[in-house]
Scaffold this active site. Structure first.
Site, mmCIF file in Angstrom:
data_model
loop_
_atom_site.group_PDB
_atom_site.id
_atom_site.type_symbol
_atom_site.label_atom_id
_atom_site.label_comp_id
_atom_site.label_asym_id
_atom_site.label_seq_id
_atom_site.Cartn_x
_atom_site.Cartn_y
_atom_site.Cartn_z
ATOM 1 N N LYS A 211 0.800 -0.977 0.061
ATOM 2 C CA LYS A 211 -0.021 0.016 -0.069
ATOM 3 C C LYS A 211 0.963 1.306 0.108
ATOM 4 O O LYS A 211 0.678 2.213 -0.814
ATOM 5 C CB LYS A 211 -0.903 -0.130 1.118
ATOM 6 C CG LYS A 211 -1.787 1.385 1.515
ATOM 7 C CD LYS A 211 -2.628 0.714 2.712
ATOM 8 C CE LYS A 211 -3.213 2.213 3.224
ATOM 9 N NZ LYS A 211 -4.098 1.973 4.244
ATOM 10 N N GLU A 217 10.985 -4.430 3.600
ATOM 11 C CA GLU A 217 10.927 -6.078 3.356
ATOM 12 C C GLU A 217 10.472 -6.344 1.853
ATOM 13 O O GLU A 217 11.038 -6.891 1.207
ATOM 14 C CB GLU A 217 10.194 -6.756 4.129
ATOM 15 C CG GLU A 217 10.373 -6.557 5.854
ATOM 16 C CD GLU A 217 10.165 -5.398 6.525
ATOM 17 O OE1 GLU A 217 9.774 -4.480 6.016
ATOM 18 O OE2 GLU A 217 10.191 -5.604 7.835
ATOM 19 N N GLY A 271 -4.144 -1.936 5.952
ATOM 20 C CA GLY A 271 -3.598 -3.296 5.183
ATOM 21 C C GLY A 271 -4.347 -4.457 5.639
ATOM 22 O O GLY A 271 -4.661 -5.578 4.858
ATOM 23 N N ARG A 272 -4.613 -4.669 6.994
ATOM 24 C CA ARG A 272 -5.219 -5.938 7.288
ATOM 25 C C ARG A 272 -6.596 -6.181 7.076
ATOM 26 O O ARG A 272 -7.172 -7.235 7.422
ATOM 27 C CB ARG A 272 -5.004 -6.117 9.138
ATOM 28 C CG ARG A 272 -5.452 -5.017 9.795
ATOM 29 C CD ARG A 272 -4.910 -5.296 11.144
ATOM 30 N NE ARG A 272 -5.300 -3.999 12.087
ATOM 31 C CZ ARG A 272 -4.609 -2.785 12.123
ATOM 32 N NH1 ARG A 272 -3.888 -2.468 11.322
ATOM 33 N NH2 ARG A 272 -5.049 -1.802 13.131
ATOM 34 N N GLU A 357 -3.517 -6.815 15.976
ATOM 35 C CA GLU A 357 -2.880 -5.313 15.493
ATOM 36 C C GLU A 357 -3.877 -4.284 15.925
ATOM 37 O O GLU A 357 -3.687 -3.148 15.891
ATOM 38 C CB GLU A 357 -2.306 -5.414 14.093
ATOM 39 C CG GLU A 357 -1.241 -4.371 13.780
ATOM 40 C CD GLU A 357 -0.690 -4.639 12.243
ATOM 41 O OE1 GLU A 357 0.612 -4.749 12.146
ATOM 42 O OE2 GLU A 357 -1.415 -4.766 11.257
ATOM 43 N N HIS A 388 -2.769 -33.164 19.288
ATOM 44 C CA HIS A 388 -1.660 -34.105 19.571
ATOM 45 C C HIS A 388 -0.298 -33.218 19.907
ATOM 46 O O HIS A 388 0.819 -33.608 20.285
ATOM 47 C CB HIS A 388 -1.253 -35.087 18.214
ATOM 48 C CG HIS A 388 -2.135 -35.866 18.025
ATOM 49 N ND1 HIS A 388 -2.200 -37.163 18.598
ATOM 50 C CD2 HIS A 388 -3.541 -35.823 17.279
ATOM 51 C CE1 HIS A 388 -3.016 -37.885 17.914
ATOM 52 N NE2 HIS A 388 -4.009 -37.032 17.123
ATOM 53 N N LYS A 514 11.043 -1.030 13.773
ATOM 54 C CA LYS A 514 11.113 -0.563 12.503
ATOM 55 C C LYS A 514 12.413 0.389 12.634
ATOM 56 O O LYS A 514 13.432 0.515 12.009
ATOM 57 C CB LYS A 514 10.243 -0.130 11.663
ATOM 58 C CG LYS A 514 9.191 -0.915 11.294
ATOM 59 C CD LYS A 514 8.234 -0.293 10.255
ATOM 60 C CE LYS A 514 6.742 -1.086 10.213
ATOM 61 N NZ LYS A 514 6.026 -0.383 9.223
HETATM 62 C C1 G6Q Z 1 -2.071 -3.887 8.375
HETATM 63 C C2 G6Q Z 1 -0.454 -3.370 8.768
HETATM 64 C C3 G6Q Z 1 0.550 -4.065 8.058
HETATM 65 C C4 G6Q Z 1 0.601 -3.611 6.747
HETATM 66 C C5 G6Q Z 1 2.198 -4.058 6.141
HETATM 67 C C6 G6Q Z 1 2.605 -3.958 4.729
HETATM 68 O O1 G6Q Z 1 -2.901 -3.398 8.765
HETATM 69 O O2 G6Q Z 1 -0.740 -1.901 8.363
HETATM 70 O O3 G6Q Z 1 0.593 -5.105 8.291
HETATM 71 O O4 G6Q Z 1 -0.206 -4.353 5.895
HETATM 72 O O5 G6Q Z 1 3.181 -3.372 6.959
HETATM 73 O O6 G6Q Z 1 2.281 -2.592 4.380
HETATM 74 P P1 G6Q Z 1 2.306 -2.052 2.892
HETATM 75 O O7 G6Q Z 1 1.177 -2.742 2.256
HETATM 76 O O8 G6Q Z 1 2.400 -0.366 2.937
HETATM 77 O O9 G6Q Z 1 3.649 -2.515 2.356
#
Ligand code: G6Q
Length: 551
Positions: A211, A217, A271-272, A357, A388, A514
């Protein structure tokens, strides 16, 4: 500084009444509740199409629910639900609307952000995704040497990884057999290296899902993937082999991906909560646009239910209130998720992010301190395997652990005996956790033993029971039911956030680590850099430098 608004629900009479009610009922055993009421299942179960929720195996009476509904009213749940639906900036710390419901909307829906309708742009991106997916799936989209795409690698992390990964795994029976779907999230180079094993650059498509398009990463993995492609292909090949999903056109362009190959989403999608957006492109590539529409339709069905059903018949509301009951009033610290379906193996991880989160916060939405427990630790593992492993603790440990059991009534795989055995195990666990095993029952089993052996074994073979669980039975795992299930959990988390006064849609807690990593990385590389951390961190950095220098 302006005076923060106060969270005061915990000082209201309804909060006190719930505490009192918990003290008055905590010794009640579910076994007795079942014995006393032959209608208990009818009373405490709900269905919505292919989903049945059995919440009769909980430490509740009708009075408990009445009080919990009163709590929801006192937290103005109906208002907050309406404010989310209306596109108000309920993510107050980031001043953003929260409209993942619009992502599964359809033509004619009136979702708005800042007074502007958003459905047209949502549908336009969905149509572009579908056109692209059809090209790739039909083999019309060609790689640099003229062959069709055979593998898709999604590069993304957190919300840009977990949702599509879960949905692709869960919906494999619907997947295009010719496309090998892979996911890379970790910064650990072995994740990318292993994902690329056996793939050919000429037939591999990369989706860079980010996003913000600043996530180190993902960008590091995307750069390495581009280098892997360009070791075998000319620069122009990037246009055939890389697409981006982002809200940041300029950053996508700067990375070298043509904005014509970018699928957009917006800052009002967290994002989530984004699997329904362009972030779901890998899912659409795998199962096709029509099945993806079913996935959205399932979520939409749950949205309508959540928005319209009275609390007493509202699946996400009840699920949320049961969680509040244990978390806040019983002080249970964790909540376990057990999918009895191999395809849902990543569901616990997905829900860890969604829940922890969103509600893993100690401060209310206006900055006020919350002096009670909020979001639980979510954990779990695919069913049967976990029996198990850690079920021992659930049956005979000292902790109260509410559980969700998720199980399909039909399997896509033709091993019927397997499926029946699986379902039997699921139901048996909920029964055992609820009823436990009494002294009389154990004595019956130990007949013939006496003296010291009996004294030693009897307590070890007792099961206290009274361990609560919800069973979520789906007719089968389909795009539609998966959509319902995930939307149900989203709304559950929202309701709990409202009750605890939390902004469930920001995540400041992930920033600090971070920031420090950005400082430490150059210190690892430059052995002469001075270190000003605590003694432990300094020593770890020195240890790394020393070991790295060894042959
Ligand atoms: C979700 C968080 C987080 C995010 C990642 C990836 O709600 O904000 O998990 O989705 O950090 O972010 P980008 O999509 O911006 O790379």
């Amino acid at each position: 500084m302006t005076q923060p608004r106060h969270y005061d629900l915990n000082h209201t009479s309804i909060w006190a009444k719930l505490h009192q009610h918990q003290r008055a009922t905590r010794h009640m055993h579910m076994r007795e509740l079942f014995a006393a009421d032959p209608q208990r299942f009818q009373r405490f179960s709900l269905s919505l199409g292919p989903l049945l929720m059995d919440y009769s195996k909980h430490r509740i009476t009708e009075r408990t629910l009445e009080l919990l509904f009163e709590l929801a009213d006192a937290a103005h749940l109906k208002d907050w639900r309406q404010r989310m639906r209306a596109g108000e900036a309920i993510n107050v710390s980031e001043k953003r609307a929260v409209l993942h419901m619009a992502l599964r909307g359809q033509a004619g829906d009136d979702f708005q952000v800042d007074g502007q309708p958003v459905m047209a742009q949502v549908l336009a991106v969905r149509a572009r995704m579908a056109a692209f997916a059809e090209q790739v799936r039909s083999g019309a989209w060609l790689g640099f040497d003229g062959r069709p795409i055979r593998a898709v690698v999604n590069l993304g992390i957190g919300g840009s990884d977990l949702g599509p990964l879960l949905a692709c795994r869960a919906l494999r029976p619907y997947a295009a057999a010719q496309l090998d779907m892979r996911f890379v999230a970790n910064l650990d180079g072995q994740h990318l290296a292993q994902a690329l094993q056996g793939l050919e650059p000429a037939t591999t498509l990369f989706i860079v899902a980010s996003k913000s398009f600043t996530t180190p990463e993902t960008l590091m993995n995307a750069e390495a993937a581009r280098a892997w492609l360009l070791a075998a292909a000319p620069t122009e090949a990037v246009a055939r082999h890389f697409v981006a999903i982002s809200s940041q056109t300029e950053r996508v362009r700067a990375f070298g991906i043509d904005p014509a190959n970018m699928f957009e989403f917006w800052d009002w999608v967290g994002g989530r909560y984004s699997v329904w957006s362009a972030i779901g492109l890998s899912v659409m590539l795998s199962i096709g646009p029509a099945a993806f529409e079913d996935f959205l339709a399932g979520a939409r069905r749950m949205d309508a239910h959540f928005l319209e059903a009275p609390f007493a018949q509202n699946i996400p509301v009840i699920l949320a209130l049961l969680g509040v009951w244990y978390n806040t009033f019983y002080r249970a610290h964790t909540h376990a998720i057990m999918p009895y379906d191999q395809g849902l193996a990543r569901l616990p991880a997905y829900l860890q992010q969604l829940d922890m989160e969103s509600n893993g916060k100690r401060v209310g939405r206006y900055g006020e301190t919350l002096d009670f427990d909020t979001g639980p630790v979510i954990w779990g593992e695919v069913g049967v395997n976990s029996q198990h492993a850690f079920f021992q603790l659930l049956h005979q440990g000292t902790r109260l652990v509410p559980c969700d059991f998720i199980v399909p009534m039909r399997s896509h795989y033709p091993l019927d005996r397997h499926h029946e055995a699986l379902v039997a195990n699921c139901f048996a666990q909920t029964e055992a956790l609820m009823r436990g095993k009494t002294e009389a029952e154990v004595l019956g089993e130990l007949a013939g033993l006496d003296g010291d052996t009996l004294d030693m074994l009897l307590p070890q073979k007792l099961f206290p029971g009274n361990q609560p669980s919800t069973t979520l039975a789906l007719d089968a795992i389909t795009p539609h039911t998966l959509g319902m299930l995930l939307a149900m959990y989203e709304h559950k988390v929202f309701v709990q956030g409202v009750i605890w006064g939390i902004n469930s849609f920001d995540q400041w807690g992930v920033e600090y680590g971070k920031q420090l990593a950005r400082q430490i990385q150059p210190e690892l590389a430059d052995a002469s850099a001075a270190l000003a951390h605590d003694a432990s961190t300094n020593a770890l950095i020195a240890h790394y430098r020393a070991r790295k220098a060894q042959p």
